[in-house]
Design a protein around this motif. Structure first.
Motif, PDB file in Angstrom:
ATOM      1  N   SER A  59       0.849  -1.205   0.000  1.00  0.00           N
ATOM      2  CA  SER A  59       0.000   0.000   0.000  1.00  0.00           C
ATOM      3  C   SER A  59       0.876   1.244   0.000  1.00  0.00           C
ATOM      4  O   SER A  59       2.085   1.169   0.306  1.00  0.00           O
ATOM      5  N   GLY A  60       0.263   2.361  -0.303  1.00  0.00           N
ATOM      6  CA  GLY A  60       0.966   3.636  -0.205  1.00  0.00           C
ATOM      7  C   GLY A  60       1.277   3.955   1.252  1.00  0.00           C
ATOM      8  O   GLY A  60       2.329   4.509   1.577  1.00  0.00           O
ATOM      9  N   THR A  61       0.357   3.583   2.132  1.00  0.00           N
ATOM     10  CA  THR A  61       0.543   3.828   3.565  1.00  0.00           C
ATOM     11  C   THR A  61       1.792   3.107   4.075  1.00  0.00           C
ATOM     12  O   THR A  61       2.601   3.691   4.805  1.00  0.00           O
ATOM     13  N   ILE A  64       4.928   4.907   3.082  1.00  0.00           N
ATOM     14  CA  ILE A  64       5.239   6.056   3.944  1.00  0.00           C
ATOM     15  C   ILE A  64       5.866   5.563   5.248  1.00  0.00           C
ATOM     16  O   ILE A  64       6.857   6.127   5.726  1.00  0.00           O
ATOM     17  N   THR A  85      -4.728  16.824   3.994  1.00  0.00           N
ATOM     18  CA  THR A  85      -4.380  15.599   3.284  1.00  0.00           C
ATOM     19  C   THR A  85      -5.276  14.470   3.758  1.00  0.00           C
ATOM     20  O   THR A  85      -6.134  14.654   4.627  1.00  0.00           O
ATOM     21  N   PHE A  86      -5.075  13.308   3.185  1.00  0.00           N
ATOM     22  CA  PHE A  86      -5.745  12.089   3.625  1.00  0.00           C
ATOM     23  C   PHE A  86      -4.988  11.550   4.853  1.00  0.00           C
ATOM     24  O   PHE A  86      -3.768  11.692   4.935  1.00  0.00           O
ATOM     25  N   ALA A  88      -3.856   8.873   5.696  1.00  0.00           N
ATOM     26  CA  ALA A  88      -2.757   7.929   5.443  1.00  0.00           C
ATOM     27  C   ALA A  88      -1.401   8.619   5.402  1.00  0.00           C
ATOM     28  O   ALA A  88      -0.379   7.976   5.630  1.00  0.00           O
ATOM     29  N   SER A  89      -1.376   9.936   5.127  1.00  0.00           N
ATOM     30  CA  SER A  89      -0.096  10.659   5.161  1.00  0.00           C
ATOM     31  C   SER A  89       0.443  10.711   6.586  1.00  0.00           C
ATOM     32  O   SER A  89       1.650  10.674   6.801  1.00  0.00           O
ATOM     33  N   ASP A 163       4.746  12.822  -0.568  1.00  0.00           N
ATOM     34  CA  ASP A 163       3.556  11.985  -0.721  1.00  0.00           C
ATOM     35  C   ASP A 163       2.941  12.251  -2.098  1.00  0.00           C
ATOM     36  O   ASP A 163       2.179  13.194  -2.290  1.00  0.00           O
ATOM     37  N   ALA A 165       1.063  10.061  -3.675  1.00  0.00           N
ATOM     38  CA  ALA A 165       0.025   9.041  -3.835  1.00  0.00           C
ATOM     39  C   ALA A 165      -0.976   9.427  -4.924  1.00  0.00           C
ATOM     40  O   ALA A 165      -1.455   8.587  -5.680  1.00  0.00           O
ATOM     41  N   SER A 187       0.732   5.594  -4.597  1.00  0.00           N
ATOM     42  CA  SER A 187      -0.326   4.653  -4.209  1.00  0.00           C
ATOM     43  C   SER A 187      -0.967   4.074  -5.465  1.00  0.00           C
ATOM     44  O   SER A 187      -1.187   4.786  -6.442  1.00  0.00           O
ATOM     45  N   PHE A 188      -1.231   2.773  -5.417  1.00  0.00           N
ATOM     46  CA  PHE A 188      -1.981   2.114  -6.501  1.00  0.00           C
ATOM     47  C   PHE A 188      -3.298   1.581  -5.961  1.00  0.00           C
ATOM     48  O   PHE A 188      -3.757   0.507  -6.333  1.00  0.00           O
ATOM     49  N   ASN A 189      -3.880   2.336  -5.046  1.00  0.00           N
ATOM     50  CA  ASN A 189      -5.211   2.007  -4.547  1.00  0.00           C
ATOM     51  C   ASN A 189      -6.210   2.127  -5.711  1.00  0.00           C
ATOM     52  O   ASN A 189      -5.909   2.750  -6.724  1.00  0.00           O
ATOM     53  N   GLY A 199      -1.927  -1.270  -3.350  1.00  0.00           N
ATOM     54  CA  GLY A 199      -0.478  -1.307  -3.511  1.00  0.00           C
ATOM     55  C   GLY A 199       0.114   0.071  -3.445  1.00  0.00           C
ATOM     56  O   GLY A 199      -0.606   1.077  -3.424  1.00  0.00           O
ATOM     57  N   TRP A 322     -10.478  17.091   1.607  1.00  0.00           N
ATOM     58  CA  TRP A 322     -10.001  16.407   2.816  1.00  0.00           C
ATOM     59  C   TRP A 322     -10.231  17.277   4.045  1.00  0.00           C
ATOM     60  O   TRP A 322      -9.898  18.457   4.033  1.00  0.00           O
TER      61      TRP A 322
HETATM   62  C1  LIG Z   1      -4.300   7.226  -1.201  1.00  0.00           C
HETATM   63  C2  LIG Z   1      -3.400   8.067  -0.414  1.00  0.00           C
HETATM   64  C3  LIG Z   1      -2.430   7.528   0.444  1.00  0.00           C
HETATM   65  C4  LIG Z   1      -2.366   6.085   0.830  1.00  0.00           C
HETATM   66  O1  LIG Z   1      -2.301   5.162  -0.132  1.00  0.00           O
HETATM   67  P1  LIG Z   1      -2.910   3.682   0.088  1.00  0.00           P
HETATM   68  O2  LIG Z   1      -2.353   2.962  -1.081  1.00  0.00           O
HETATM   69  O3  LIG Z   1      -4.390   3.810   0.075  1.00  0.00           O
HETATM   70  O4  LIG Z   1      -2.379   3.161   1.380  1.00  0.00           O
HETATM   71  C5  LIG Z   1      -1.543   8.378   1.071  1.00  0.00           C
HETATM   72  N1  LIG Z   1      -1.608   9.699   0.886  1.00  0.00           N
HETATM   73  C6  LIG Z   1      -2.533  10.275   0.102  1.00  0.00           C
HETATM   74  C7  LIG Z   1      -2.531  11.753  -0.057  1.00  0.00           C
HETATM   75  C8  LIG Z   1      -3.467   9.476  -0.557  1.00  0.00           C
HETATM   76  O5  LIG Z   1      -4.410  10.046  -1.316  1.00  0.00           O
END
Ligand SMILES: *Cc1c(COP(=O)(O)O)cnc(C)c1O
Length: 377
Positions: A59-61, A64, A85-86, A88-89, A163, A165, A187-189, A199, A322
């Motif tokens: 994941s992108g998370t 990070i 931000t989201f 996950a940052s 970030d 993503a 991020s490949f969400n 991813g 956000w």
């Molecule tokens: C989607 C997103 C992430 C996290 O990515 P995931 O793959 O969903 O874990 C982190 N930062 C930002 C700004 C995002 O939009």
């Protein structure tokens, strides 16, 4: 009968994914890591002009989190993070038991504000602790003010985690987002520019650091014939099946970006005639947003909410920007440096459907809602 729902950002297949998934299944590489993973990493490195080293993750998370570990962020350390931000940052800062320090946005790119960033750094140093890292975000694909932010970070010798993503395909002064910081992450969400179902990727500056990231992402196995561990490990590697989806998606990366550009032009044309609505656009030629999501600023919070409801009535998804991290229950106890830019953006901003799969019919439905809404006020 109700029209089908139009979503903010949906993924779409290229048609090549099956082939790569089959290849993984047939060769019994139904694992984390494997040939698809290696090939996907190579393609991403190519995309970043082979000047960067890419380790893909689940994941992108987690990417990070790996960046924070590699920058040696430990319990009690401070990490500056863009508030707008989201979550996950910012969450991975807490995984390390470190403390997030939130910084406001500026009005041009809606990203981390240079003035408030420097105020925050100076104040934290005065209070006895220099921040270990800065997490800066290219929100909705829009590059942050790279020159300003990086010159401040350089001045105080603090590493930036970029970030990206939402910013695969975006660039600043012709250089790709994700390649400016000590680390970049992608991020490949499912809702991002390309997907692997879930991813992410860590973009690193050397082969050694990439390998260290993979070491942590695969349970920190020491070099020994038996399983031996002298550091905490994580199960963060991308699966070979997901990387197969990624390889199929790489074939439509450029197409997806141009479709998002076309969506942007579509909205720009509509909003140029509507007064008192600010349409989110590149500040000048230095900025190239992939326009992952298109967004507008309305005059008031009430107007934003009634436009959202008007869309919803026609089964069209739109969503407020956000909600800033320093306003979130989980993060509100941490320090915040800023004015009220992020708050205002949250109150009056709305994201519009921007997926690569929007059809002309979808666009007509969206346009009709907008035109009717603004004619009525
Ligand atoms: C989607 C997103 C992430 C996290 O990515 P995931 O793959 O969903 O874990 C982190 N930062 C930002 C700004 C995002 O939009």
């Amino acid at each position: 009968m109700k029209d089908e729902r139009i979503y903010l950002s949906l993924s779409q297949e290229s048609g090549y994914e099956q082939e790569y998934i089959q290849r993984a299944l047939k060769s019994n590489w139904i694992t984390s890591g494997g040939p698809n993973v290696d090939e996907f990493e190579n393609e991403l490195q190519n995309y970043f002009e082979n000047e960067n080293f890419v380790a893909v993750s689940n994941s992108g998370t987690s990417a990070i989190h790996l960046a924070l570990i590699l920058l040696d962020v430990k319990a009690g350390d401070e990490v500056i993070c863009q508030s707008m931000t989201f979550s996950a940052s910012a969450n991975p800062i807490l995984y390390q038991n470190a403390n997030p320090i939130f910084v406001d946005s500026e009005v041009d790119t809606w990203n981390i504000c240079p003035e408030n960033l420097e105020i925050a750094i100076k104040d934290r140093i005065e209070k006895g602790k220099k921040p270990k890292a800065i997490i800066a975000v290219h929100l909705y694909g829009m590059p942050y003010k790279v020159d300003e932010i990086h010159s401040i970070a350089d001045k105080y010798e603090i590493s930036i985690i970029e970030d990206s993503a939402e910013a695969l395909g975006s660039s600043y002064k012709g250089k790709k987002c994700g390649s400016f910081g000590a680390f970049g992450i992608l991020s490949f969400n499912g809702n991002k520019i390309i997907t692997t179902s879930s991813g992410g990727a860590l973009i690193a500056k050397s082969k050694e650091i990439k390998e260290k990231a993979i070491f942590y992402a695969t349970q920190s196995k020491d070099a020994a014939v038996h399983y031996q561990h002298s550091e905490v490990g994580y199960n963060y590697r991308m699966s070979n099946i997901c990387a197969g989806i990624g390889l199929g998606q790489m074939k439509i990366l450029e197409k997806n970006i141009s479709l998002r550009q076309a969506n942007h032009s579509f909205y720009k044309e509509i909003f140029k005639d509507i007064e008192n609505v600010k349409f989110f656009d590149n500040l000048n030629v230095d900025f190239f947003s992939n326009y992952w999501l298109n967004a507008i600023l309305l005059e008031t919070e009430e107007q934003k909410e009634s436009l959202r409801l008007a869309f919803n009535e026609f089964n069209i998804e739109s969503r407020p920007l956000w909600k800033p991290m320093h306003l979130q229950p989980i993060f509100e106890k941490y320090p915040y440096y800023g004015n009220k830019v992020a708050e205002e953006l949250f109150e009056r901003g709305l994201c519009l459907p921007s997926g690569a799969s929007l059809t002309d019919k979808d666009k007509n439905r969206i346009k009709e809602v907008i035109i009717n809404f603004f004619e009525c006020i």
